[in-house]
Design a protein around this motif. Structure first.
Motif, PDB file in Angstrom:
ATOM      1  N   TYR A  18       0.846  -1.182   0.000  1.00  0.00           N
ATOM      2  CA  TYR A  18       0.000   0.000   0.000  1.00  0.00           C
ATOM      3  C   TYR A  18       0.883   1.233   0.000  1.00  0.00           C
ATOM      4  N   HIS A  19       0.363   2.307  -0.487  1.00  0.00           N
ATOM      5  CA  HIS A  19       1.074   3.567  -0.520  1.00  0.00           C
ATOM      6  C   HIS A  19       0.411   4.535   0.454  1.00  0.00           C
ATOM      7  N   HIS A  20       1.085   5.619   0.721  1.00  0.00           N
ATOM      8  CA  HIS A  20       0.543   6.601   1.647  1.00  0.00           C
ATOM      9  C   HIS A  20      -0.853   7.017   1.191  1.00  0.00           C
ATOM     10  N   GLY A  21      -1.793   6.970   2.111  1.00  0.00           N
ATOM     11  CA  GLY A  21      -3.167   7.325   1.764  1.00  0.00           C
ATOM     12  C   GLY A  21      -4.012   6.141   1.382  1.00  0.00           C
ATOM     13  N   ASP A  22      -3.405   4.965   1.168  1.00  0.00           N
ATOM     14  CA  ASP A  22      -4.144   3.779   0.746  1.00  0.00           C
ATOM     15  C   ASP A  22      -4.310   2.767   1.870  1.00  0.00           C
ATOM     16  N   LEU A  23      -3.900   3.109   3.074  1.00  0.00           N
ATOM     17  CA  LEU A  23      -3.939   2.143   4.174  1.00  0.00           C
ATOM     18  C   LEU A  23      -5.364   1.683   4.445  1.00  0.00           C
ATOM     19  N   ARG A  24      -6.315   2.607   4.467  1.00  0.00           N
ATOM     20  CA  ARG A  24      -7.705   2.222   4.740  1.00  0.00           C
ATOM     21  C   ARG A  24      -8.217   1.245   3.677  1.00  0.00           C
ATOM     22  N   VAL A  25      -7.922   1.535   2.421  1.00  0.00           N
ATOM     23  CA  VAL A  25      -8.347   0.648   1.332  1.00  0.00           C
ATOM     24  C   VAL A  25      -7.697  -0.724   1.478  1.00  0.00           C
ATOM     25  N   ALA A  26      -6.403  -0.736   1.823  1.00  0.00           N
ATOM     26  CA  ALA A  26      -5.691  -2.001   1.989  1.00  0.00           C
ATOM     27  C   ALA A  26      -6.279  -2.820   3.130  1.00  0.00           C
ATOM     28  N   CYS A  27      -6.653  -2.159   4.214  1.00  0.00           N
ATOM     29  CA  CYS A  27      -7.232  -2.866   5.358  1.00  0.00           C
ATOM     30  C   CYS A  27      -8.606  -3.436   5.011  1.00  0.00           C
ATOM     31  N   LEU A  28      -9.412  -2.668   4.309  1.00  0.00           N
ATOM     32  CA  LEU A  28     -10.739  -3.164   3.921  1.00  0.00           C
ATOM     33  C   LEU A  28     -10.616  -4.343   2.957  1.00  0.00           C
ATOM     34  N   ARG A  29      -9.666  -4.253   2.032  1.00  0.00           N
ATOM     35  CA  ARG A  29      -9.456  -5.362   1.108  1.00  0.00           C
ATOM     36  C   ARG A  29      -9.008  -6.611   1.858  1.00  0.00           C
ATOM     37  N   ALA A  30      -8.110  -6.434   2.814  1.00  0.00           N
ATOM     38  CA  ALA A  30      -7.646  -7.564   3.612  1.00  0.00           C
ATOM     39  C   ALA A  30      -8.794  -8.159   4.425  1.00  0.00           C
ATOM     40  N   ALA A  31      -9.644  -7.294   4.973  1.00  0.00           N
ATOM     41  CA  ALA A  31     -10.787  -7.771   5.758  1.00  0.00           C
ATOM     42  C   ALA A  31     -11.734  -8.594   4.898  1.00  0.00           C
ATOM     43  N   ARG A  32     -11.978  -8.145   3.681  1.00  0.00           N
ATOM     44  CA  ARG A  32     -12.856  -8.894   2.780  1.00  0.00           C
ATOM     45  C   ARG A  32     -12.250 -10.249   2.428  1.00  0.00           C
ATOM     46  N   GLU A  33     -10.960 -10.294   2.214  1.00  0.00           N
ATOM     47  CA  GLU A  33     -10.296 -11.556   1.897  1.00  0.00           C
ATOM     48  C   GLU A  33     -10.372 -12.524   3.079  1.00  0.00           C
ATOM     49  N   LEU A  34     -10.194 -12.007   4.281  1.00  0.00           N
ATOM     50  CA  LEU A  34     -10.302 -12.848   5.475  1.00  0.00           C
ATOM     51  C   LEU A  34     -11.716 -13.376   5.645  1.00  0.00           C
ATOM     52  N   LEU A  35     -12.705 -12.545   5.353  1.00  0.00           N
ATOM     53  CA  LEU A  35     -14.094 -12.986   5.439  1.00  0.00           C
ATOM     54  C   LEU A  35     -14.355 -14.143   4.492  1.00  0.00           C
ATOM     55  N   GLU A  36     -13.861 -14.016   3.269  1.00  0.00           N
ATOM     56  CA  GLU A  36     -14.095 -15.055   2.271  1.00  0.00           C
ATOM     57  C   GLU A  36     -13.440 -16.369   2.689  1.00  0.00           C
ATOM     58  N   GLN A  37     -12.311 -16.288   3.349  1.00  0.00           N
ATOM     59  CA  GLN A  37     -11.560 -17.491   3.724  1.00  0.00           C
ATOM     60  C   GLN A  37     -12.034 -18.109   5.032  1.00  0.00           C
ATOM     61  N   ASN A  38     -12.279 -17.259   6.030  1.00  0.00           N
ATOM     62  CA  ASN A  38     -12.506 -17.783   7.375  1.00  0.00           C
ATOM     63  C   ASN A  38     -13.820 -17.356   8.009  1.00  0.00           C
ATOM     64  N   GLY A  39     -14.602 -16.524   7.332  1.00  0.00           N
ATOM     65  CA  GLY A  39     -15.825 -16.025   7.937  1.00  0.00           C
ATOM     66  C   GLY A  39     -15.530 -14.957   8.974  1.00  0.00           C
ATOM     67  N   GLY A  40     -16.570 -14.481   9.635  1.00  0.00           N
ATOM     68  CA  GLY A  40     -16.418 -13.397  10.592  1.00  0.00           C
ATOM     69  C   GLY A  40     -15.585 -13.739  11.806  1.00  0.00           C
ATOM     70  N   ALA A  41     -15.507 -15.012  12.158  1.00  0.00           N
ATOM     71  CA  ALA A  41     -14.763 -15.404  13.355  1.00  0.00           C
ATOM     72  C   ALA A  41     -13.283 -15.067  13.244  1.00  0.00           C
ATOM     73  N   GLY A  42     -12.759 -15.071  12.027  1.00  0.00           N
ATOM     74  CA  GLY A  42     -11.334 -14.803  11.840  1.00  0.00           C
ATOM     75  C   GLY A  42     -11.014 -13.354  11.578  1.00  0.00           C
ATOM     76  N   LEU A  43     -12.005 -12.481  11.719  1.00  0.00           N
ATOM     77  CA  LEU A  43     -11.808 -11.072  11.394  1.00  0.00           C
ATOM     78  C   LEU A  43     -11.442 -10.283  12.642  1.00  0.00           C
ATOM     79  N   SER A  44     -10.245  -9.754  12.654  1.00  0.00           N
ATOM     80  CA  SER A  44      -9.773  -8.911  13.756  1.00  0.00           C
ATOM     81  C   SER A  44      -8.813  -7.893  13.169  1.00  0.00           C
ATOM     82  N   LEU A  45      -8.560  -6.834  13.930  1.00  0.00           N
ATOM     83  CA  LEU A  45      -7.625  -5.820  13.446  1.00  0.00           C
ATOM     84  C   LEU A  45      -6.216  -6.382  13.310  1.00  0.00           C
ATOM     85  N   ARG A  46      -5.837  -7.264  14.213  1.00  0.00           N
ATOM     86  CA  ARG A  46      -4.507  -7.862  14.132  1.00  0.00           C
ATOM     87  C   ARG A  46      -4.399  -8.762  12.902  1.00  0.00           C
ATOM     88  N   ALA A  47      -5.449  -9.537  12.636  1.00  0.00           N
ATOM     89  CA  ALA A  47      -5.435 -10.403  11.456  1.00  0.00           C
ATOM     90  C   ALA A  47      -5.415  -9.573  10.175  1.00  0.00           C
TER      91      ALA A  47
END
Length: 206
Positions: free
Chosen positions: A8-37
């Motif tokens: 990610y580049h400066h200013g894209d952190l929020r987008v990168a985090c949301l994209r990562a959250a969506r990927e985690l949801l697809e793989q593990n469901g809501g149980a695996g969703l945390s800020l650390r993950a």
């Protein structure tokens, strides 16, 4: 360790985090969703997501807001100008199919605790609610029925069907079977039409 979802580049952190959250949801469901993950998935420091998300609920609300916007887009694609009960049934099918295509996201949208101060989620939820209300008003302009009550009933019906399918209580083996059942249910509640004669009704799973 999970691979980062991309630099990610400066200013894209929020987008990168949301994209990562969506990927985690697809793989593990809501149980695996945390800020650390999410931080691990995005390849950033454990504290980086806190620049944009004060808590897990804040992150979940932002993800849910994305889901609501995508759902609204999917409904509009299903029928750009619904006017009749049959158009309403077409939109209802799209609603249920969205849930089946994105089960983890759909559960986050409607089952996870939300951040009441998240303006994006509040606005997106209100937009979907207003869309359903306007659709019902156009589809049943002269029925003499309480339109607000009918709108609530239709949404409750379609939303309930979505979760029955997600929970494996109804046969979701083919899109055709899902569409036929959802259409029949909407027509039955509207009282305007009835299911086609001779069409077998799928049985709930035990």
């Amino acid at each position: 360790m999970s691979k980062p979802s991309g630099p990610y580049h400066h200013g894209d952190l929020r987008v990168a985090c949301l994209r990562a959250a969506r990927e985690l949801l697809e793989q593990n469901g809501g149980a695996g969703l945390s800020l650390r993950a999410v931080a691990r998935r995005a390849g950033v420091s454990p504290t980086a997501p806190y620049r944009h998300f004060a808590s897990r609920e804040t992150l979940v609300s932002a993800v849910a807001a994305e889901g609501y916007r995508e759902l609204a887009g999917r409904l509009a694609e299903a029928h750009p100008a619904p006017l009749t009960p049959d158009d309403l049934a077409t939109v209802a099918v799209a609603y249920v199919q969205f849930a089946l295509a994105h089960p983890a996201l759909f559960r986050v949208m409607f089952s996870e605790p939300c951040d009441p101060g998240n303006d994006g989620r509040v606005a997106a939820t209100a937009a979907v609610s207003a869309y359903v209300d306007a659709l019902v008003r156009r589809a049943f302009p002269d029925t003499g029925t309480d339109v607000e009550a009918l709108s609530t009933a239709v949404w409750a019906l379609v939303h309930g069907l979505a979760f029955l399918y997600l929970d494996g209580k109804l046969d979701a083996s083919t899109q055709e079977a899902v569409a036929a059942r959802v259409r029949a249910a909407v027509h039955a509640v509207s009282g305007m039409t009835s299911p086609r004669a001779g069409t077998p009704s799928p049985k709930p799973r035990q």
